[in-house]
Design an enzyme around this catalytic site. Structure first.
Site, mmCIF file in Angstrom:
data_model
loop_
_atom_site.group_PDB
_atom_site.id
_atom_site.type_symbol
_atom_site.label_atom_id
_atom_site.label_comp_id
_atom_site.label_asym_id
_atom_site.label_seq_id
_atom_site.Cartn_x
_atom_site.Cartn_y
_atom_site.Cartn_z
ATOM 1 N N LEU A 164 -19.416 -5.264 10.939
ATOM 2 C CA LEU A 164 -20.301 -4.548 11.862
ATOM 3 C C LEU A 164 -20.200 -5.186 13.251
ATOM 4 O O LEU A 164 -21.163 -5.190 14.003
ATOM 5 C CB LEU A 164 -21.746 -4.604 11.372
ATOM 6 C CG LEU A 164 -22.108 -3.658 10.222
ATOM 7 C CD1 LEU A 164 -23.581 -3.819 9.849
ATOM 8 C CD2 LEU A 164 -21.829 -2.194 10.577
ATOM 9 N N CYS A 201 -2.757 -2.242 8.861
ATOM 10 C CA CYS A 201 -3.306 -1.526 7.698
ATOM 11 C C CYS A 201 -4.227 -0.358 8.040
ATOM 12 O O CYS A 201 -4.019 0.754 7.572
ATOM 13 C CB CYS A 201 -4.073 -2.497 6.816
ATOM 14 S SG CYS A 201 -2.979 -3.614 5.952
ATOM 15 N N PHE A 207 -5.953 -7.045 -1.033
ATOM 16 C CA PHE A 207 -7.038 -6.847 -0.061
ATOM 17 C C PHE A 207 -7.073 -8.012 0.917
ATOM 18 O O PHE A 207 -8.094 -8.297 1.518
ATOM 19 C CB PHE A 207 -8.382 -6.734 -0.794
ATOM 20 C CG PHE A 207 -8.417 -5.605 -1.792
ATOM 21 C CD1 PHE A 207 -8.531 -4.288 -1.364
ATOM 22 C CD2 PHE A 207 -8.313 -5.845 -3.145
ATOM 23 C CE1 PHE A 207 -8.541 -3.238 -2.266
ATOM 24 C CE2 PHE A 207 -8.328 -4.802 -4.069
ATOM 25 C CZ PHE A 207 -8.447 -3.488 -3.621
ATOM 26 N N GLU A 255 -5.172 -10.782 7.211
ATOM 27 C CA GLU A 255 -4.351 -11.738 7.939
ATOM 28 C C GLU A 255 -5.266 -12.769 8.595
ATOM 29 O O GLU A 255 -6.351 -12.441 9.056
ATOM 30 C CB GLU A 255 -3.505 -11.007 8.982
ATOM 31 C CG GLU A 255 -2.427 -10.186 8.309
ATOM 32 C CD GLU A 255 -1.566 -9.426 9.288
ATOM 33 O OE1 GLU A 255 -1.484 -9.819 10.454
ATOM 34 O OE2 GLU A 255 -0.974 -8.417 8.862
ATOM 35 N N ARG A 268 1.154 -5.712 15.420
ATOM 36 C CA ARG A 268 1.237 -4.293 15.049
ATOM 37 C C ARG A 268 -0.063 -3.573 15.399
ATOM 38 O O ARG A 268 -1.142 -4.023 15.068
ATOM 39 C CB ARG A 268 1.554 -4.163 13.552
ATOM 40 C CG ARG A 268 3.009 -4.512 13.261
ATOM 41 C CD ARG A 268 3.309 -4.502 11.800
ATOM 42 N NE ARG A 268 2.717 -5.639 11.114
ATOM 43 C CZ ARG A 268 2.795 -5.856 9.802
ATOM 44 N NH1 ARG A 268 3.447 -5.007 9.042
ATOM 45 N NH2 ARG A 268 2.232 -6.917 9.260
ATOM 46 N N THR A 281 0.866 -1.180 0.000
ATOM 47 C CA THR A 281 0.000 0.000 0.000
ATOM 48 C C THR A 281 0.893 1.217 0.000
ATOM 49 O O THR A 281 1.596 1.479 0.977
ATOM 50 C CB THR A 281 -0.900 -0.011 1.241
ATOM 51 O OG1 THR A 281 -1.601 -1.243 1.224
ATOM 52 C CG2 THR A 281 -1.884 1.136 1.216
HETATM 53 C C1 UDX Z 1 -7.349 -5.303 6.487
HETATM 54 C C2 UDX Z 1 -8.319 -5.317 5.284
HETATM 55 O O1 UDX Z 1 -9.495 -6.041 5.633
HETATM 56 C C3 UDX Z 1 -7.641 -5.921 4.074
HETATM 57 O O2 UDX Z 1 -8.507 -5.871 2.948
HETATM 58 C C4 UDX Z 1 -6.386 -5.135 3.786
HETATM 59 O O3 UDX Z 1 -5.713 -5.627 2.696
HETATM 60 C C5 UDX Z 1 -5.465 -5.129 5.006
HETATM 61 O O4 UDX Z 1 -6.174 -4.608 6.123
HETATM 62 P P1 UDX Z 1 -6.458 -7.051 8.303
HETATM 63 O O5 UDX Z 1 -5.879 -5.851 8.960
HETATM 64 O O6 UDX Z 1 -5.603 -8.245 8.089
HETATM 65 O O7 UDX Z 1 -7.040 -6.644 6.847
HETATM 66 O O8 UDX Z 1 -7.698 -7.554 9.161
HETATM 67 P P2 UDX Z 1 -9.278 -7.312 9.205
HETATM 68 O O9 UDX Z 1 -9.946 -8.617 9.238
HETATM 69 O O10 UDX Z 1 -9.730 -6.356 8.192
HETATM 70 O O11 UDX Z 1 -9.451 -6.679 10.665
HETATM 71 C C6 UDX Z 1 -8.864 -5.439 11.008
HETATM 72 C C7 UDX Z 1 -9.236 -5.076 12.421
HETATM 73 O O12 UDX Z 1 -10.612 -4.731 12.502
HETATM 74 C C8 UDX Z 1 -9.014 -6.179 13.452
HETATM 75 O O13 UDX Z 1 -8.424 -5.597 14.590
HETATM 76 C C9 UDX Z 1 -10.415 -6.679 13.762
HETATM 77 O O14 UDX Z 1 -10.507 -7.186 15.061
HETATM 78 C C10 UDX Z 1 -11.222 -5.408 13.600
HETATM 79 N N1 UDX Z 1 -12.626 -5.633 13.246
HETATM 80 C C11 UDX Z 1 -12.955 -6.239 12.065
HETATM 81 C C12 UDX Z 1 -13.633 -5.206 14.106
HETATM 82 O O15 UDX Z 1 -13.358 -4.639 15.174
HETATM 83 N N2 UDX Z 1 -14.934 -5.387 13.740
HETATM 84 C C13 UDX Z 1 -15.295 -5.979 12.585
HETATM 85 O O16 UDX Z 1 -16.503 -6.094 12.319
HETATM 86 C C14 UDX Z 1 -14.276 -6.427 11.705
#
Ligand code: UDX
Length: 453
Positions: free
Chosen positions: A272, A282, A156, A159, A349, A120
């Site tokens: 949600l 990210c 996208f 992890e 992170r 990114t």
């Molecule tokens: C994110 C994007 O989803 C992905 O498309 C991009 O390429 C990289 O960043 P990632 O950081 O691996 O991916 O995890 P993700 O599943 O998106 O969760 C991010 C954070 O949001 C986590 O801390 C998770 O606990 C939190 N989260 C997610 C919530 O608090 N509520 C939700 O409904 C979904």
């Protein structure tokens, strides 16, 4: 095709393993020799479900090297997947990107090469990378002509489900201002677009996925798509967290609200989940970067700004709830269930657990923590944290004044509550991800609290 990938982090390694399993010859480049040695022996330096087994399966088709000279001249496509960490002002640190682009230029072959920004990167980086490559080629006394195309192909992947997201993405975005470059990338991804590959073991194709959408754009639009996607997802989570705060006050239950609005197809159910909020590599970085870019153009990005504020307030709310329950935090023992920023990863992170634990220690509390996977990484990266790690989740409850569930690992959902809750000094359990069975906890004698109900 011959594909080279610079950087063997989450994005680079997952992309490399995925492309190798589609039949491409993949060379991964990294400056870290110890990482390369692990990879050559089929060991993944990161924890990601299915990654190590698939790596071993495709190992004959992969090479790992620290030499650009060995990786670049023959490559049809070079992916740049190096880290772009945040600087204190919110901008991304581009030193690794600069080094990669210059080294690519120094070793560029004579045939047409597509150089793809997969990390990114700030908007405009594609043009910058092209100029760095051009400078390096000219410094060698050569001329670049029309030998390269710099493209953007944002990832996208999430992890924990990185391989599923790579093999079965919602869409593939490729942006370039050169039609040959777009054509080569389309060909590279054809097995994914048409879903014509045989699914790797353990990664079955989801039902109803006949093909994957391809979004072809100009270079800058593809760069902005990545930021807009992450900003939107961050905002969606912060939106439900703001509603959660109001729900608590008026006596409603945010979980019903998420369901009630999420079933509207225009809103959608995913992302949600109210709770402690987002962390990871990210969302924080990308929301800061888009705000910083917009500032250069005199745009405030108030919505994204607010999403960040709401998110970081969620962590403070955990401390407020603990203070309300315990009154005094000094000398109290508080357990944190989960350290990783989300389940199924060992990535720490911007993990909320780090922030919450630090704030508790600042207030004089003793912090215990457990994580099924991330404790080794934690010991290595945060040896000065002051957290006391427990080998089992059960030990965390022993004489504790409160336990906060920070990361919703599957195994935490089914702990032996009847046995462990009575071992607490004060049986207060704050479910920061609204994932525990409230009835079971109450039955075991816990004082249970969630977020938003
Ligand atoms: C994110 C994007 O989803 C992905 O498309 C991009 O390429 C990289 O960043 P990632 O950081 O691996 O991916 O995890 P993700 O599943 O998106 O969760 C991010 C954070 O949001 C986590 O801390 C998770 O606990 C939190 N989260 C997610 C919530 O608090 N509520 C939700 O409904 C979904």
């Amino acid at each position: 095709m011959n594909v080279s990938i610079i950087g063997t982090g989450y994005v680079g390694l997952t992309t490399g393993v995925m492309l190798a399993s589609l039949g491409h010859a993949v060379t991964c480049v990294d400056i870290d020799e110890s990482k390369l040695e692990l990879l050559r022996n089929g060991h993944s330096p990161i924890f990601e479900p299915h990654l190590e087994s698939l790596l071993n399966h495709v190992l004959p088709q992969m090479r790992f090297t620290s030499s650009y000279a060995a990786a670049i001249p023959q490559a049809d496509v070079v992916f740049i997947a190096v880290g772009t960490p945040s600087l204190p002002d919110g901008n991304s640190d581009l030193k690794y990107l600069r080094a990669a682009a210059t080294s690519i230029g120094q070793h560029l072959g004579t045939d047409f090469t597509v150089v793809v920004n997969k990390s990114t990167v700030p908007i405009g980086s594609g043009n910058w990378v092209e100029s760095l490559i051009r400078d390096a080629v000219e410094a060698n006394g050569d001329r670049i002509g029309d030998r390269i195309c710099v493209a953007s192909n944002p990832e996208f992947l999430k992890e924990g489900t990185a391989l599923e997201d790579s093999f079965y993405p919602d869409r593939i975005v490729i942006g370039a201002d050169n039609s040959l470059g777009l054509e080569i990338l389309t060909k590279l991804y054809t097995p994914i677009l048409e879903q014509s590959f045989t699914p790797p073991e353990g990664l079955p194709r989801p039902k109803n996925l006949p093909s994957v959408a391809l979004v072809k754009t100009d270079l800058t639009s593809a760069e902005l798509i990545k930021y807009a996607a992450n900003a939107f997802l961050s905002t969606k989570i912060s939106f439900i967290n703001e509603i959660a705060e109001l729900a608590e006050k008026v006596g409603a239950d945010v979980r019903f609200i998420a369901e009630g609005i999420g079933l509207d197809a225009r809103i959608g159910r995913r992302f949600l989940q109210a709770g402690i909020g987002w962390g990871g590599s990210c969302f924080g970085k990308d929301t800061a970067a888009i705000i910083s870019t917009a500032r250069e153009y005199g745009i405030g990005m108030e919505i994204i700004q607010a999403a960040r504020e709401v998110n970081f307030r969620q962590r403070a709310r955990v401390i407020e709830k603990l203070m309300f329950e315990l009154k005094i935090l000094k000398g109290k023992t508080i357990g944190l269930l989960g350290l990783a920023f989300k389940p199924n990863t060992d990535d720490l992170r911007d993990a909320p657990a780090l922030d919450i634990g630090r704030r508790l220690i600042e207030r004089g509390a003793r912090v215990r923590a457990h994580d099924p996977i991330a404790m080794n990484r934690f010991k290595f990266e945060h040896s000065d944290s002051g957290f006391h790690l427990t080998e089992s989740p059960e030990t965390l409850f022993e004489d504790a004044d409160a336990v906060v569930l920070v990361t919703e690992w599957q195994q935490y959902r089914s702990l032996g509550w009847n046995d462990i809750v009575p071992r607490m000094k004060n049986p207060y359990i704050l479910d920061g991800r609204n994932c525990l069975d409230r009835a079971l906890l109450l039955e075991a004698g816990a004082k249970y609290e969630g977020i938003g109900f």
